[in-house]
Design a protein around this motif. Structure first.
Motif, PDB file in Angstrom:
ATOM      1  N   GLY A 173       0.788  -1.233   0.000  1.00 44.32           N
ATOM      2  CA  GLY A 173       0.000   0.000   0.000  1.00 44.32           C
ATOM      3  C   GLY A 173       0.808   1.265   0.000  1.00 44.32           C
ATOM      4  N   GLY A 174       2.117   1.192   0.334  1.00 44.67           N
ATOM      5  CA  GLY A 174       2.934   2.394   0.313  1.00 44.67           C
ATOM      6  C   GLY A 174       2.388   3.449   1.253  1.00 44.67           C
ATOM      7  N   CYS A 175       2.145   4.643   0.739  1.00 46.80           N
ATOM      8  CA  CYS A 175       1.635   5.725   1.581  1.00 46.80           C
ATOM      9  C   CYS A 175       0.234   5.442   2.102  1.00 46.80           C
ATOM     10  CB  CYS A 175       1.656   7.049   0.807  1.00 46.80           C
ATOM     11  SG  CYS A 175       3.299   7.781   0.664  1.00 46.80           S
ATOM     12  N   ASN A 176      -0.481   4.497   1.485  1.00 44.88           N
ATOM     13  CA  ASN A 176      -1.815   4.137   1.936  1.00 44.88           C
ATOM     14  C   ASN A 176      -1.799   2.950   2.898  1.00 44.88           C
ATOM     15  OD1 ASN A 176      -4.700   2.500   0.864  1.00 44.88           O
ATOM     16  ND2 ASN A 176      -4.806   4.549   1.737  1.00 44.88           N
ATOM     17  N   SER A 177      -0.635   2.618   3.435  1.00 43.07           N
ATOM     18  CA  SER A 177      -0.555   1.546   4.425  1.00 43.07           C
ATOM     19  C   SER A 177      -0.708   2.124   5.823  1.00 43.07           C
ATOM     20  CB  SER A 177       0.785   0.822   4.316  1.00 43.07           C
ATOM     21  OG  SER A 177       1.828   1.640   4.833  1.00 43.07           O
ATOM     22  N   SER A 178      -0.830   1.249   6.799  1.00 43.45           N
ATOM     23  CA  SER A 178      -0.926   1.689   8.189  1.00 43.45           C
ATOM     24  C   SER A 178       0.385   2.255   8.702  1.00 43.45           C
ATOM     25  CB  SER A 178      -1.371   0.519   9.077  1.00 43.45           C
ATOM     26  OG  SER A 178      -0.404  -0.527   9.046  1.00 43.45           O
ATOM     27  N   GLU A 179       1.469   2.098   7.953  1.00 40.33           N
ATOM     28  CA  GLU A 179       2.736   2.672   8.377  1.00 40.33           C
ATOM     29  C   GLU A 179       2.787   4.178   8.130  1.00 40.33           C
ATOM     30  OE1 GLU A 179       6.078  -0.775   8.108  1.00 40.33           O
ATOM     31  OE2 GLU A 179       5.616   0.216   6.205  1.00 40.33           O
ATOM     32  N   ILE A 180       2.094   4.661   7.095  1.00 42.65           N
ATOM     33  CA  ILE A 180       2.181   6.074   6.704  1.00 42.65           C
ATOM     34  C   ILE A 180       0.828   6.770   6.803  1.00 42.65           C
ATOM     35  CG2 ILE A 180       2.843   7.657   4.852  1.00 42.65           C
ATOM     36  CD1 ILE A 180       4.827   5.536   3.906  1.00 42.65           C
ATOM     37  N   ARG A 181      -0.255   6.116   6.404  1.00 42.05           N
ATOM     38  CA  ARG A 181      -1.630   6.539   6.665  1.00 42.05           C
ATOM     39  C   ARG A 181      -2.056   7.783   5.902  1.00 42.05           C
ATOM     40  NH1 ARG A 181      -2.468   4.781  13.093  1.00 42.05           N
ATOM     41  NH2 ARG A 181      -1.042   2.996  12.974  1.00 42.05           N
ATOM     42  N   VAL A 182      -1.881   7.729   4.598  1.00 39.10           N
ATOM     43  CA  VAL A 182      -2.432   8.737   3.693  1.00 39.10           C
ATOM     44  C   VAL A 182      -3.588   8.088   2.940  1.00 39.10           C
ATOM     45  CG1 VAL A 182      -1.977  10.225   1.704  1.00 39.10           C
ATOM     46  CG2 VAL A 182      -0.208   9.885   3.455  1.00 39.10           C
ATOM     47  N   HIS A 183      -4.728   8.768   2.890  1.00 36.24           N
ATOM     48  CA  HIS A 183      -5.858   8.133   2.210  1.00 36.24           C
ATOM     49  C   HIS A 183      -5.740   8.284   0.692  1.00 36.24           C
ATOM     50  CE1 HIS A 183      -8.579  11.998   2.731  1.00 36.24           C
ATOM     51  NE2 HIS A 183      -7.388  12.290   2.279  1.00 36.24           N
ATOM     52  N   LEU A 184      -6.482   7.440  -0.013  1.00 30.69           N
ATOM     53  CA  LEU A 184      -6.471   7.481  -1.469  1.00 30.69           C
ATOM     54  C   LEU A 184      -7.093   8.774  -1.958  1.00 30.69           C
ATOM     55  CD1 LEU A 184      -7.526   3.823  -2.398  1.00 30.69           C
ATOM     56  CD2 LEU A 184      -5.233   4.749  -2.030  1.00 30.69           C
ATOM     57  N   GLY A 220     -12.068   7.051   4.254  1.00 33.09           N
ATOM     58  CA  GLY A 220     -11.032   8.037   3.993  1.00 33.09           C
ATOM     59  C   GLY A 220     -10.492   8.634   5.280  1.00 33.09           C
ATOM     60  N   GLY A 221      -9.507   9.492   5.120  1.00 30.43           N
ATOM     61  CA  GLY A 221      -8.920  10.200   6.248  1.00 30.43           C
ATOM     62  C   GLY A 221      -7.431   9.962   6.360  1.00 30.43           C
ATOM     63  N   ASN A 222      -6.689  11.039   6.559  1.00 26.71           N
ATOM     64  CA  ASN A 222      -5.264  10.955   6.847  1.00 26.71           C
ATOM     65  C   ASN A 222      -5.047  10.818   8.348  1.00 26.71           C
ATOM     66  OD1 ASN A 222      -4.386  11.380   4.151  1.00 26.71           O
ATOM     67  ND2 ASN A 222      -4.675  13.590   4.375  1.00 26.71           N
ATOM     68  N   ALA A 223      -3.955  10.170   8.714  1.00 26.89           N
ATOM     69  CA  ALA A 223      -3.559  10.053  10.125  1.00 26.89           C
ATOM     70  C   ALA A 223      -4.699   9.534  10.987  1.00 26.89           C
ATOM     71  CB  ALA A 223      -3.057  11.409  10.646  1.00 26.89           C
ATOM     72  N   GLN A 224      -5.283   8.416  10.558  1.00 20.25           N
ATOM     73  CA  GLN A 224      -6.358   7.756  11.293  1.00 20.25           C
ATOM     74  C   GLN A 224      -5.829   6.451  11.904  1.00 20.25           C
ATOM     75  OE1 GLN A 224      -9.493   9.182  11.728  1.00 20.25           O
ATOM     76  NE2 GLN A 224      -8.399  10.917  10.803  1.00 20.25           N
ATOM     77  N   PRO A 225      -6.606   5.809  12.760  1.00 22.24           N
ATOM     78  CA  PRO A 225      -6.168   4.504  13.293  1.00 22.24           C
ATOM     79  C   PRO A 225      -5.829   3.531  12.176  1.00 22.24           C
ATOM     80  CG  PRO A 225      -8.015   5.331  14.554  1.00 22.24           C
ATOM     81  CD  PRO A 225      -7.846   6.280  13.401  1.00 22.24           C
ATOM     82  N   GLY A 226      -4.922   2.615  12.443  1.00 20.07           N
ATOM     83  CA  GLY A 226      -4.348   1.771  11.415  1.00 20.07           C
ATOM     84  C   GLY A 226      -5.340   0.942  10.637  1.00 20.07           C
ATOM     85  N   ASP A 227      -6.470   0.551  11.273  1.00 25.12           N
ATOM     86  CA  ASP A 227      -7.404  -0.311  10.568  1.00 25.12           C
ATOM     87  C   ASP A 227      -8.126   0.403   9.427  1.00 25.12           C
ATOM     88  OD1 ASP A 227      -8.853   1.275  12.353  1.00 25.12           O
ATOM     89  OD2 ASP A 227     -10.370  -0.256  12.719  1.00 25.12           O
ATOM     90  N   PHE A 228      -8.087   1.732   9.399  1.00 23.23           N
ATOM     91  CA  PHE A 228      -8.685   2.468   8.291  1.00 23.23           C
ATOM     92  C   PHE A 228      -8.064   2.062   6.951  1.00 23.23           C
ATOM     93  CE2 PHE A 228     -10.907   4.905  11.229  1.00 23.23           C
ATOM     94  CZ  PHE A 228     -11.585   5.972  10.658  1.00 23.23           C
ATOM     95  N   TYR A 229      -6.821   1.631   6.953  1.00 21.06           N
ATOM     96  CA  TYR A 229      -6.068   1.461   5.707  1.00 21.06           C
ATOM     97  C   TYR A 229      -6.088   0.023   5.193  1.00 21.06           C
ATOM     98  CZ  TYR A 229      -5.129   6.056   7.297  1.00 21.06           C
ATOM     99  OH  TYR A 229      -5.326   7.342   7.744  1.00 21.06           O
ATOM    100  N   GLU A 230      -6.702  -0.883   5.938  1.00 25.69           N
ATOM    101  CA  GLU A 230      -7.033  -2.233   5.485  1.00 25.69           C
ATOM    102  C   GLU A 230      -5.842  -2.937   4.820  1.00 25.69           C
ATOM    103  OE1 GLU A 230     -11.128  -2.858   4.047  1.00 25.69           O
ATOM    104  OE2 GLU A 230     -11.293  -0.668   3.950  1.00 25.69           O
ATOM    105  N   ASP A 231      -4.744  -3.005   5.560  1.00 27.84           N
ATOM    106  CA  ASP A 231      -3.538  -3.651   5.033  1.00 27.84           C
ATOM    107  C   ASP A 231      -3.805  -5.086   4.581  1.00 27.84           C
ATOM    108  OD1 ASP A 231      -2.145  -1.351   5.625  1.00 27.84           O
ATOM    109  OD2 ASP A 231      -1.165  -2.155   7.413  1.00 27.84           O
ATOM    110  N   GLN A 232      -4.583  -5.810   5.366  1.00 29.21           N
ATOM    111  CA  GLN A 232      -4.772  -7.228   5.067  1.00 29.21           C
ATOM    112  C   GLN A 232      -5.501  -7.423   3.748  1.00 29.21           C
ATOM    113  OE1 GLN A 232      -3.294  -9.596   7.070  1.00 29.21           O
ATOM    114  NE2 GLN A 232      -3.739 -10.877   5.274  1.00 29.21           N
TER     115      GLN A 232
END
Length: 561
Positions: free
Chosen positions: A166-177, A201-213
């Motif tokens: 996910g790059g910037c859209n991962s839970s490591e960085i947390r930028v929304h699409l 959506g949302g930047n700098a949100q809890p990690g589950d927002f970015y749905e890494d799995q």
């Protein structure tokens, strides 16, 4: 990896010591040795005080006397003390003392009080397997490139230097699409993103927002993709101007694999593979006279958009202490930011090299977050709004916007976008504004030359299909690219860099790469000889048909088609 040859462990505890990092090793005999750690006092560029990243080493339960990581001004070997090894298995631990990002690259044992002279040479790479296409980089562009090529029948290796996708859209960085799908001449491009894109959506949100799995699963379930997480590209083996193979190194074990393929797609963001292959690229801003872009500076320079260390705090039901963090004098009660979170506007590094200086850029981002929070918690006279709050998350990987841009047979410009210049090779449409970032003037007033806040200047455009010739290298025969490293000017990068757009361009790259395999061709040949076939496949896309558009947040402003 480029600067040091290896990654390092980071004690990222937000001011609370992290658990010990432990391992074991075997000794052939019992003996007394000197123990060294390669470490770095990370606040040294901004403060002469002993640094906050303190740790010790424990061997077989005995804590060695010297505190490490809080002195010096560069990566160096520091002596932890001496220890007696046991014959057989020995236990060793890194013991963090502060939670403030102490770091250790390596531990070495010597029989005399002399630090190691150099690191061991890496072992030669072993074959990773035979592939048609190798995609380097596992952000949104890389995921889409790999999926598209694999679904069309190519055997794909996806090489990604992080444990998540996910790059910037991962839970490591947390930028929304950002950006729009279902627009432009090929409305089915982008259907792939509906299958794995986060639903919130949302930047700098809890990690589950970015749905890494979800991202990991869609790649794992594609039988034509072999995934190589935690592997970073470190070498390109060339013959004439063609990549014959690449070498990737595991960021933890140091294991190296050699990847042979016919086509390589650089989705690393930093154009890591392209640079290793000596493909033509640019960094910084073009002069106005080169392309007559209205927003370009009069003279070319090295300025780029910056990188963001995002963060947030959380409310507690009791007072939450935070250690004094006093390593940056410019932040004080008058200049601090009275906020409880920071997202994309916390941006640094516009006047530094986004490749060679990136660790320092990230460190500065963390420095200002901790310094600002310390003022709010410990020195602000009226801090009731912060007394019961604690840091919930601070990024340890900065979200980067710009670095190298690989050059193709066409370089997309501001005039192309604004004047809607038609070309014969349209692909996915970019819809985001030309969104360029500059230092925030208010922040400049308080922090001249070391800004950490930005503003954005927007110019709305009509949907514009990016020419295919922007996504393959002009001087490396079998290299394609997708993501923010495609062939655009600094100004044009302002629109194509958002992740739904980069994902669609990744899909196009994967389709074209598959055609290269089918026709035993190079990417330029697809433009010259097989463009109609490329267009026919783009009409259909490679994602599932008739899915509802679940990607309607953060679409941005766009003029009517």
């Amino acid at each position: 990896m480029e600067q040091m040859g290896s990654p390092y462990l980071l004690a990222h505890g937000l001011g609370q010591p992290v658990k010990d990092a432990t391992t074991t090793f075997d000794a052939s005999e019992s003996e007394t040795v000197f123990v060294w750690a390669r470490t770095y006092n990370w606040t040294s560029p901004w403060s002469k005080k002993p640094g906050p990243g303190k740790f010790q080493i424990i061997i077989n339960g005995a804590t060695l006397p010297n505190i490490l990581g809080n002195t010096g001004t560069a990566w160096e070997w520091q002596l932890a003390g001496s220890a007696t090894l046991l014959k057989g298995t020995n236990h060793i631990a890194l013991h963090d003392l502060t939670g403030f990002d102490g770091r250790c690259d390596a531990i070495a044992l010597t029989r005399d009080k002399t630090p190691p002279a150099k690191r061991p040479e890496p072992k030669p790479g072993r074959p990773a397997g035979d592939f048609d296409i190798v995609v380097c980089g596992g952000g949104i562009a890389g995921i889409c490139a790999a999926l598209a090529a694999a679904r069309l029948g190519s055997k794909v290796a996806l090489v990604n230097d992080r444990p998540v996708l996910g790059g910037c859209n991962s839970s490591e960085i947390r930028v929304h699409l950002g950006g729009r799908i279902e627009t432009g001449p090929y409305v089915n491009l982008g259907n792939l993103i509906k299958e794995f894109g986060p639903l919130r959506g949302g930047n700098a949100q809890p990690g589950d927002f970015y749905e890494d799995q979800k991202k990991l699963d869609i790649v794992a379930n594609e039988p034509n993709i072999t995934s190589f997480p935690n592997f970073r590209v470190v070498q390109a083996n060339m013959k004439d101007r063609t990549i014959e193979s690449i070498v990737a190194q595991h960021i933890e074990s140091g294991t190296r694999f050699v990847f042979n393929a016919k086509i390589f797609i650089d989705c690393t963001g930093d154009a890591t593979l392209g640079a290793l292959a000596k493909a033509d690229f640019r960094m910084g801003r073009e002069a106005k006279h080169e392309f007559n872009e209205p927003e370009a500076p009069d003279k070319a320079d090295d300025q780029t958009m910056g990188a963001s260390v995002q963060w947030y705090s959380v409310q507690s039901d009791k007072p939450e202490p935070f250690p004094e963090f006093d390593y940056f004098d410019l932040i004080n009660e008058k200049t601090c930011e009275k906020v409880t979170m920071g997202e994309w506007t916390w941006e640094t590094g516009m006047f530094q090299d986004q490749i060679d200086d990136f660790e320092r850029i990230r460190d500065y981002g963390m420095l200002v977050v901790y310094s600002n929070w310390s003022i709010l918690k410990n020195r602000l006279p009226d801090n009731q709004a912060y007394a019961n709050r604690k840091l919930g998350w601070v990024a340890y990987i900065a979200g980067k916007r710009e670095s190298r841009r690989l050059l193709g047979d066409h370089i997309l410009t501001q005039n192309d976008l604004v004047n809607r210049v038609p070309y014969d090779d349209p692909t996915a449409a970019t819809t985001w504004t030309i969104d360029l970032h500059y230092p925030d003037p208010k922040n400049t007033a308080n922090f001249p030359g070391c800004e950490f806040k930005s503003i954005a200047v927007h110019q709305a455009i009509h949907p514009y299909p990016v020419p295919y010739r922007c996504i393959y290298s002009r001087n490396t025969a079998n290299l394609m690219m997708a993501g923010r490293n495609i062939s655009v000017t600094h100004i044009a990068l302002g629109t194509i860099r958002v992740m739904r757009t980069t994902g669609m361009l990744g899909e196009v790259a994967g389709i074209a790469a598959n055609l290269c395999i089918k026709h035993n061709a190079n990417p330029r040949d697809i433009y010259n000889d097989h463009l109609d076939e490329l267009k026919a496949i783009m009409e259909i896309g490679t994602g599932k048909q008739n899915l509802p558009n679940n990607q309607t947040y953060n679409m941005g402003t766009c003029l009517k088609p």
